[in-house]
Motif scaffolding. Structure first.
Motif, PDB file in Angstrom:
ATOM      1  N   PHE A 360       0.849  -1.069  -0.013  1.00  0.00           N
ATOM      2  CA  PHE A 360      -0.060   0.298   0.110  1.00  0.00           C
ATOM      3  C   PHE A 360       0.684   1.332   0.044  1.00  0.00           C
ATOM      4  O   PHE A 360       1.888   1.304   0.888  1.00  0.00           O
ATOM      5  N   ASP A 361       0.411   2.458  -0.857  1.00  0.00           N
ATOM      6  CA  ASP A 361       1.378   3.531  -0.894  1.00  0.00           C
ATOM      7  C   ASP A 361       0.371   4.623  -0.892  1.00  0.00           C
ATOM      8  O   ASP A 361      -0.407   4.813  -2.005  1.00  0.00           O
ATOM      9  N   TRP A 362       0.629   5.675  -0.049  1.00  0.00           N
ATOM     10  CA  TRP A 362      -0.400   6.821  -0.048  1.00  0.00           C
ATOM     11  C   TRP A 362       0.202   7.796  -1.189  1.00  0.00           C
ATOM     12  O   TRP A 362      -0.486   8.553  -1.588  1.00  0.00           O
ATOM     13  N   ASN A 363       1.340   7.531  -1.905  1.00  0.00           N
ATOM     14  CA  ASN A 363       1.658   8.290  -2.951  1.00  0.00           C
ATOM     15  C   ASN A 363       1.118   7.664  -4.374  1.00  0.00           C
ATOM     16  O   ASN A 363       1.102   8.284  -5.418  1.00  0.00           O
ATOM     17  N   ASN A 364       0.262   6.369  -4.308  1.00  0.00           N
ATOM     18  CA  ASN A 364      -0.539   5.780  -5.525  1.00  0.00           C
ATOM     19  C   ASN A 364      -1.681   6.642  -5.319  1.00  0.00           C
ATOM     20  O   ASN A 364      -2.564   6.499  -4.457  1.00  0.00           O
ATOM     21  N   ALA A 369      -7.062   7.317  -3.121  1.00  0.00           N
ATOM     22  CA  ALA A 369      -8.382   7.925  -3.129  1.00  0.00           C
ATOM     23  C   ALA A 369      -9.531   6.880  -2.358  1.00  0.00           C
ATOM     24  O   ALA A 369     -10.575   7.355  -1.914  1.00  0.00           O
ATOM     25  N   ASN A 370      -8.913   5.717  -2.067  1.00  0.00           N
ATOM     26  CA  ASN A 370      -9.756   4.616  -1.517  1.00  0.00           C
ATOM     27  C   ASN A 370      -8.737   3.647  -0.923  1.00  0.00           C
ATOM     28  O   ASN A 370      -8.881   2.588  -1.161  1.00  0.00           O
ATOM     29  N   PRO A 371      -8.341   4.011   0.437  1.00  0.00           N
ATOM     30  CA  PRO A 371      -7.129   3.439   1.208  1.00  0.00           C
ATOM     31  C   PRO A 371      -7.848   2.177   1.524  1.00  0.00           C
ATOM     32  O   PRO A 371      -7.035   0.962   2.081  1.00  0.00           O
ATOM     33  N   TYR A 372      -9.041   1.812   1.887  1.00  0.00           N
ATOM     34  CA  TYR A 372      -9.754   0.793   2.530  1.00  0.00           C
ATOM     35  C   TYR A 372     -10.236  -0.248   1.208  1.00  0.00           C
ATOM     36  O   TYR A 372     -10.904  -1.374   1.783  1.00  0.00           O
ATOM     37  N   ALA A 373     -10.075  -0.098   0.100  1.00  0.00           N
ATOM     38  CA  ALA A 373     -10.185  -1.155  -0.918  1.00  0.00           C
ATOM     39  C   ALA A 373      -9.207  -1.911  -1.234  1.00  0.00           C
ATOM     40  O   ALA A 373      -7.955  -1.771  -1.252  1.00  0.00           O
ATOM     41  N   ASN A 374      -9.829  -3.191  -1.531  1.00  0.00           N
ATOM     42  CA  ASN A 374      -8.723  -4.471  -2.078  1.00  0.00           C
ATOM     43  C   ASN A 374      -7.552  -4.412  -1.272  1.00  0.00           C
ATOM     44  O   ASN A 374      -6.464  -4.428  -1.674  1.00  0.00           O
ATOM     45  N   ARG A 375      -7.516  -4.772   0.151  1.00  0.00           N
ATOM     46  CA  ARG A 375      -6.606  -4.845   0.899  1.00  0.00           C
ATOM     47  C   ARG A 375      -6.509  -6.300   1.592  1.00  0.00           C
ATOM     48  O   ARG A 375      -7.480  -7.336   1.293  1.00  0.00           O
ATOM     49  N   ASP A 376      -5.480  -6.931   2.006  1.00  0.00           N
ATOM     50  CA  ASP A 376      -5.152  -8.146   2.491  1.00  0.00           C
ATOM     51  C   ASP A 376      -6.421  -8.404   3.475  1.00  0.00           C
ATOM     52  O   ASP A 376      -6.902  -7.623   4.201  1.00  0.00           O
ATOM     53  N   PRO A 377      -7.201  -9.464   2.996  1.00  0.00           N
ATOM     54  CA  PRO A 377      -8.313  -9.805   3.949  1.00  0.00           C
ATOM     55  C   PRO A 377      -7.969  -9.976   5.309  1.00  0.00           C
ATOM     56  O   PRO A 377      -8.837  -9.597   6.110  1.00  0.00           O
ATOM     57  N   ARG A 378      -7.003  -9.939   5.929  1.00  0.00           N
ATOM     58  CA  ARG A 378      -6.644 -10.026   7.327  1.00  0.00           C
ATOM     59  C   ARG A 378      -6.872  -8.478   7.995  1.00  0.00           C
ATOM     60  O   ARG A 378      -7.434  -8.446   9.224  1.00  0.00           O
ATOM     61  N   PHE A 379      -6.868  -7.524   7.218  1.00  0.00           N
ATOM     62  CA  PHE A 379      -7.228  -6.121   7.386  1.00  0.00           C
ATOM     63  C   PHE A 379      -8.391  -6.043   8.019  1.00  0.00           C
ATOM     64  O   PHE A 379      -8.955  -5.344   8.891  1.00  0.00           O
TER      65      PHE A 379
END
Length: 625
Positions: A360-364, A369-379
């Protein structure tokens, strides 16, 4: 005159009782047992051993160990801010020693008190008479001996992890004895702990499930697993003479090994983990892929899983004030009338990879724009965040949230580059899970997150306690220990072996395999351990043994969540009537003012408290104190 007569009659009554029973003053109190009685009754001996299980507490008291490292923020502070700024002295370990949480039990004085109980047991148990009937394949006497060997090793494990080499005490000191004992070397301590754990494994049954009364007691698997952890820690950089010279310049023998032999120590750690794996008793709970993350999240809610090695069980009727086992109440959102403590930090949330295995990269722009989308399911199984679905709101909160989604943001407009929060009627336009909301705002998160892992969503934690067990050791840790030892030993074959087990763990939640090698593989492993064992009392020790305090104790960050609306917008609620939001939130990583982290290398080890130094003039203080 009548008063005098009454007094005389009372005295005559006392004397007449005494004359009838001359030994009434020597009557044993029914609530206490003499030493001789205890060691002549197997049931009382077992009760004596049972008390050892309370000697280390459990993580989910009001203040989690995760708030003493870079995982969570303890909302009320109570000294954790000072701890995380490295303000430790020989007179004060902020909140750790003077707080009301389980880490208050992981102190020099309490751990040696528990060790004394173990030593009393070994001094007395030879006199005790037990029958030779077998339960789970062991006699009661052997089983209890195994349990006490385990507990003495466990207490010394915590002492050496926090202080380095400590005095090895195996005799029972009395009140009149002089306790002037020097610290043993770190190497001597690790050898002693390993020997106690070997003894524990010899006397303990493989499992203690055949008898319901024995569920939750330590087993051979628990002893071998703790040995795996101890040897892994001992092999790490903090105790390696080629890595820790800046930390252990004076008296290095107290804080680590003095001989290199690094490969031999990593091999011992690898072998110890493999010994647990070879028992064939444990396996990953539902190791088949589940991209929804339920295979992971359910581990901590079920009463029993295939990867449980050592657990502590609870019943909801037992209350222990603020040291109780009530994680839902302690960490749940204030918008559910819970206390909002131990809230995940933004830097910890950033450690969860994207679902495709990339960072994950805040510079991306897409990530931001949507930091909680498509993350590791353990999140999603571990953290509650803006818009995350949770349990039914209490009846008095439904008016603020009818869709049961976490609210940690604010609604307003921007004028001249400055965000100004608006009102909903006469109230601030702030979510009901914030510190500006309408529901017990003093309990709101500072970080913009709440913990979800361990919390039973079927229990209304504002009124009831959950009964999910606390897992001291689970099989996934053993697989990670094994993988780490393989990586540290190096070589293509060991790296392949490490990736086999790392990918087995990742596969359970549908995460892609890692293919890295060398230093990149070590970095991926360390992040994997951080995520998989989140909030499980591993990260605190991992940061220290890896010598990465300077990386971990920096910043202190939160998620700042703003919904920007045009000036003049009439807000009818935190969400619109149809449940949708007032546009897409703008989420920014921001500094958590007042909760900053600062690292000092002295904090790789705790200070020995001044009162202990004054009692024992042979003790040598740790560097920096």
């Amino acid at each position: 005159m009548r008063k005098v007569l009454n007094i005389l009659m009372g005295l005559l009554t006392v004397f007449s009782i005494a004359s009838c029973n001359k030994d009434f003053l020597n009557t044993a109190p029914k609530s206490l047992y003499s030493e001789n009685v205890v060691w002549s009754d197997p049931a009382l001996i077992q009760t004596f051993v049972n008390n050892m299980y309370r000697g280390i507490g459990y993580s989910t008291a009001i203040n989690f160990m995760s708030s003493f490292v870079d995982e969570t923020d303890f909302t009320p502070d109570w000294g954790t801010v000072d701890f995380n700024k490295s303000l430790l002295t020989a007179d004060r370990i902020p909140q750790w020693k003077d707080g009301n949480m389980h880490d208050n039990m992981l102190t020099w004085g309490n751990l040696y008190t528990q060790i004394r109980s173990c030593n009393i047991f070994f001094a007395k148990v030879g006199e005790a008479k037990f029958d030779n009937s077998l339960t789970d394949g062991k006699t009661m006497k052997d089983r209890l001996k195994g349990e006490v060997f385990f507990w003495r090793a466990n207490y010394y494990y915590y002492l050496t992890s926090l202080f380095g080499g400590v005095p090895i005490v195996t005799k029972v000191y009395g009140l009149t004895d002089k306790f002037n004992v020097p610290r043993n070397t770190y190497e001597e301590c690790i050898k002693f702990i390993a020997q106690d754990l070997d003894s524990a494994a010899y006397f303990l049954p493989n499992v203690q499930f055949q008898s319901g009364d024995n569920r939750g007691r330590v087993t051979k698997g628990a002893a071998l697993s703790l040995k795996s952890r101890v040897l892994l820690y001992a092999a790490s950089d903090l105790h390696n003479p080629s890595k820790n010279t800046a930390i252990a310049a004076s008296h290095p023998e107290l804080l680590g090994y003095t001989a290199e032999a690094t490969a031999a120590r990593w091999q011992a750690a690898k072998d110890a983990a493999k010994a647990v794996m070879d028992l064939g008793i444990y396996s990953l709970y539902k190791g088949t892929p589940d991209p929804a993350g339920n295979n992971y999240g359910d581990i901590f809610l079920l009463n029993n899983t295939s990867e449980d090695i050592f657990t502590r069980f609870f019943i909801s009727k037992i209350g222990e004030n603020w040291d109780a086992y009530s994680p839902g109440q302690f960490v749940g959102p204030n918008g559910y009338h819970c206390w909002g403590n131990n809230c995940p930090l933004q830097e910890f949330v950033d450690s969860y990879e994207m679902a495709d295995g990339s960072k994950f990269d805040w510079n991306n722009a897409a990530h931001k724009a949507n930091p909680y989308a498509n993350r590791d399911p353990r999140f999603y199984a571990s953290v509650l965040y803006e818009g995350a679905s949770w349990r039914q709101r209490p009846t008095d909160v439904v008016q603020y949230d009818a869709v049961n989604k976490i609210q940690v943001g604010q609604i307003g407009n921007v004028v001249g580059g400055t965000f100004t929060m608006m009102n909903i009627g006469s109230n601030p336009a702030s979510g009901c899970d914030t510190r500006q909301g309408q529901i017990e705002n003093w309990n709101g998160t500072y970080s913009g997150y709440y913990m979800k892992k361990f919390i039973d969503p079927t229990v209304d934690a504002s009124f009831f306690k959950q009964e999910c067990p606390w897992r001291y050791i689970r099989y996934t840790e053993i697989l990670l220990n094994y993988a780490e030892a393989c990586i540290e030993l190096g070589g293509a074959a060991n790296e392949l072996e490490a990736k086999k087990y790392i990918n087995m763990i990742r596969s359970r939640v549908g995460m892609p395999d890692i293919t890295d090698t060398g230093a990149a593989l070590k970095a991926r492993y360390r992040n994997e351990r951080k995520i998989e064992l989140a909030f499980e009392e591993q990260r605190f020790f991992d940061v220290r043994r890896w010598l990465i305090g300077g990386e971990a104790y920096t910043g202190g960050y939160k998620a700042q969540v703003h919904y920007i609306v045009p000036a003049g917008t009439v807000l009818t609620g935190y969400r619109k009537a149809d449940g949708s939001t007032w546009g897409n939130p703008e989420i920014v990583k921001a500094g958590l003012t007042g909760h900053e982290r600062v690292w000092d290398n002295k904090c790789y080890f705790f200070p020995i408290m001044r009162d202990e130094m004054n009692k024992n003039d042979k003790l040598i203080q740790n560097p920096g104190y």
